[in-house]
Design an enzyme around this catalytic site. Structure first.
Site, PDB file in Angstrom:
ATOM      1  N   GLU A  44      34.144 109.548 -13.332  1.00 44.04           N
ATOM      2  CA  GLU A  44      33.484 110.207 -14.465  1.00 44.04           C
ATOM      3  C   GLU A  44      33.989 111.634 -14.630  1.00 44.04           C
ATOM      4  O   GLU A  44      34.112 112.369 -13.647  1.00 44.04           O
ATOM      5  CB  GLU A  44      31.966 110.252 -14.263  1.00 44.04           C
ATOM      6  N   TYR A  55      35.513 105.308  -9.063  1.00 42.63           N
ATOM      7  CA  TYR A  55      34.719 105.969 -10.114  1.00 42.63           C
ATOM      8  C   TYR A  55      35.338 107.319 -10.441  1.00 42.63           C
ATOM      9  O   TYR A  55      35.671 108.084  -9.535  1.00 42.63           O
ATOM     10  CB  TYR A  55      33.273 106.179  -9.646  1.00 42.63           C
ATOM     11  N   LYS A 114      46.704  95.068 -28.689  1.00 41.03           N
ATOM     12  CA  LYS A 114      47.133  94.182 -29.792  1.00 41.03           C
ATOM     13  C   LYS A 114      48.652  94.305 -29.943  1.00 41.03           C
ATOM     14  O   LYS A 114      49.368  93.876 -29.041  1.00 41.03           O
ATOM     15  CB  LYS A 114      46.355  94.525 -31.061  1.00 41.03           C
ATOM     16  N   THR A 146      43.404 100.320 -30.489  1.00 37.05           N
ATOM     17  CA  THR A 146      43.276  99.616 -29.217  1.00 37.05           C
ATOM     18  C   THR A 146      44.660  99.547 -28.585  1.00 37.05           C
ATOM     19  O   THR A 146      45.675  99.784 -29.245  1.00 37.05           O
ATOM     20  CB  THR A 146      42.690  98.201 -29.401  1.00 37.05           C
ATOM     21  N   ARG A 165      43.540  95.629 -22.252  1.00 37.08           N
ATOM     22  CA  ARG A 165      42.457  95.823 -23.218  1.00 37.08           C
ATOM     23  C   ARG A 165      41.918  97.235 -23.048  1.00 37.08           C
ATOM     24  O   ARG A 165      41.628  97.668 -21.934  1.00 37.08           O
ATOM     25  CB  ARG A 165      41.344  94.811 -22.978  1.00 37.08           C
ATOM     26  N   ASP A 188      41.875 103.943 -38.354  1.00 37.98           N
ATOM     27  CA  ASP A 188      41.743 102.980 -37.259  1.00 37.98           C
ATOM     28  C   ASP A 188      42.958 102.061 -37.359  1.00 37.98           C
ATOM     29  O   ASP A 188      43.022 101.194 -38.224  1.00 37.98           O
ATOM     30  CB  ASP A 188      40.440 102.196 -37.421  1.00 37.98           C
TER      31      ASP A 188
HETATM   32  N1  DSN Z   1      38.648  91.314 -32.492  1.00 34.90           N
HETATM   33  C1  DSN Z   1      39.657  92.087 -33.158  1.00 34.90           C
HETATM   34  C2  DSN Z   1      40.409  91.274 -34.139  1.00 34.90           C
HETATM   35  O1  DSN Z   1      40.588  90.106 -33.871  1.00 34.90           O
HETATM   36  O2  DSN Z   1      40.862  91.775 -35.158  1.00 34.90           O
HETATM   37  C3  DSN Z   1      39.108  93.303 -33.779  1.00 34.90           C
HETATM   38  O3  DSN Z   1      38.032  93.725 -33.050  1.00 34.90           O
END
Ligand code: DSN
Length: 420
Positions: A57, A55, A230, A227, A236, A200
């Site tokens: 925090e 943990y 991707k 994120t 993740r 974003d």
């Molecule tokens: N789930 C992602 C996507 O597939 O674009 C975005 O949150």
């Protein structure tokens, strides 16, 4: 098999079998969901490390629990590497994933009821960009712009809307838009109405990091979120980058505003990912992601397939399945699943159809590029996809194409999967 895998197999054969099954699915099929990728073995090692026990925090040097000498070092490295990679003044590496990341960013700079100008979901915006079904759509007043014919952003229209609704934030970003943005256009709109400019870049984070797509900070954006799993190819997680004067508000909004303890095994995985993304091999991967997307789009267009916006400038494309094949997106997704190509059904601009039976199907090239596939493989896959979509009921054809896809996949190992 290593000792940990062996122990899992002995203790919980059911879960072990599902993990092994998923490995085989990933090895034997082509992953074309544009938000998915295969992370590095080094990241898998960090995710499975003892950091998951801790943990933490708070932030480095200011934690609410003891025993932080190693977690502090990990988080400092992750923040420094993220700032260097994206040219940012401050990084928060704690968001657990994309939705909390955007929520934390909104709450850092707005009060409930404030207005955000963002992209309409059916034109490519994300759920957290104000879809009425999302909590964010209920808390803030999202006014949503649409794309013009061919997918361009009509900045005169966006400017007019901004002057009418006086947003606190002008948001550029998408999860299903196959083109690049002119971030300077959004910056001008934000400046005109005294709003913050936020991007974003969750989908294209890796492509921006590699320098093959535009970086919103070059246009003077205030906040950029992405994120880490991707195109960036990491664990993740979410990342918020911002100007130094917003750092305090962003950090307080992530913790204690929205989250408790960060997942330090993920933060370590993100730190490794940011290091990898600064290496020349990552730039080569990112260039190939774009080349593969162009090759796949060209093949589909040659096959007479209708693509939303007519093509792609990034890693993804959206097939209008109804216009191209007279089937909806769900039927198209299922037909491609049957031949071992994973895609996802997708709404298209102003889609008259419901979200679970939309008109489109979305594809992308990051994961297959990570496996080492190139333009030749994209041309073969594009041809097989068109055949399968033209005859979705033909089970013999599907079986033959499934065999072709499996054979192709055998030549391209999945990182982190030891066996085929
Ligand atoms: N789930 C992602 C996507 O597939 O674009 C975005 O949150």
């Amino acid at each position: 098999m290593d000792a940990d895998r062996q122990a899992l197999r002995t203790y919980d054969p059911d879960i072990f079998a599902e993990i092994a099954g998923e490995e085989t699915r990933q090895v034997d099929g082509v992953e074309m969901i544009p938000s998915e990728n295969y992370t590095y073995p080094e990241v898998l090692a960090a995710l499975g490390s003892v950091l998951t026990n801790k943990y933490s925090e708070g932030y480095p040097g200011r934690r609410y629990y003891g025993g932080q000498e190693h977690t502090d070092a990990v988080e400092r490295l992750a923040r420094e590497r993220a700032c260097r990679l994206f040219g940012a003044e401050h990084a928060n590496v704690q968001p657990l994933s994309g939705s909390p990341m955007n929520q934390a960013a909104y709450f850092a700079v707005m009060q409930p009821g404030d207005t955000v100008l963002a992209m309409d979901l059916s034109h490519g915006g994300h759920l957290t960009h104000g879809a009425p079904v999302s909590h964010m759509g209920k808390v803030f007043n999202f006014v949503r712009y649409k794309t013009a014919q061919g997918g361009a952003i009509d900045f005169d229209h966006v400017m007019k809307l901004a002057k009418q609704v006086r947003p606190k934030v002008v948001l550029a970003g998408y999860s299903s838009y196959p083109r690049d943005y002119d971030y300077t256009g959004f910056r001008k709109v934000a400046d005109e109405v005294g709003a913050l400019a936020m991007a974003d870049i969750a989908h294209i984070g890796g492509l921006v990091a590699a320098g093959v797509m535009r970086n919103p900070f070059d246009a003077g954006f205030d906040i950029v979120t992405t994120t880490t799993h991707k195109t960036l190819r990491g664990p993740r997680g979410g990342l918020i980058l911002c100007r130094k004067d917003l750092a305090k508000a962003i950090d307080a909004s992530v913790f204690p505003g929205l989250q408790g303890g960060p997942h330090m095994n993920n933060v370590a995985g993100a730190a490794i990912t940011f290091r990898k993304a600064a290496e020349p091999e990552f730039r080569a991967y990112a260039e190939q992601v774009l080349a593969n997307a162009k090759a796949l789009a060209a093949t589909l267009l040659d096959e007479g397939v209708s693509l939303v916006t007519g093509g792609t400038d990034n890693h993804m494309m959206v097939i209008d399945a109804v216009a191209s094949f007279g089937i909806d997106g769900r039927a198209a997704e299922e037909a491609l699943d049957r031949i071992g190509i994973a895609t996802n059904k997708q709404v298209i601009p102003d889609d008259p159809r419901p979200p679970l039976r939309p008109s489109g199907v979305r594809l992308g090239t990051p994961a297959c590029t990570t496996r080492g596939m190139g333009e030749g493989e994209m041309r073969r896959l594009g041809g097989w996809m068109a055949q399968a979509l033209r005859a979705p009921q033909d089970t013999a054809l599907a079986e033959r194409l499934r065999g072709e896809v499996r054979a192709l996949c055998r030549g391209f190992p999945v990182p982190g999967v030891a066996h085929a």
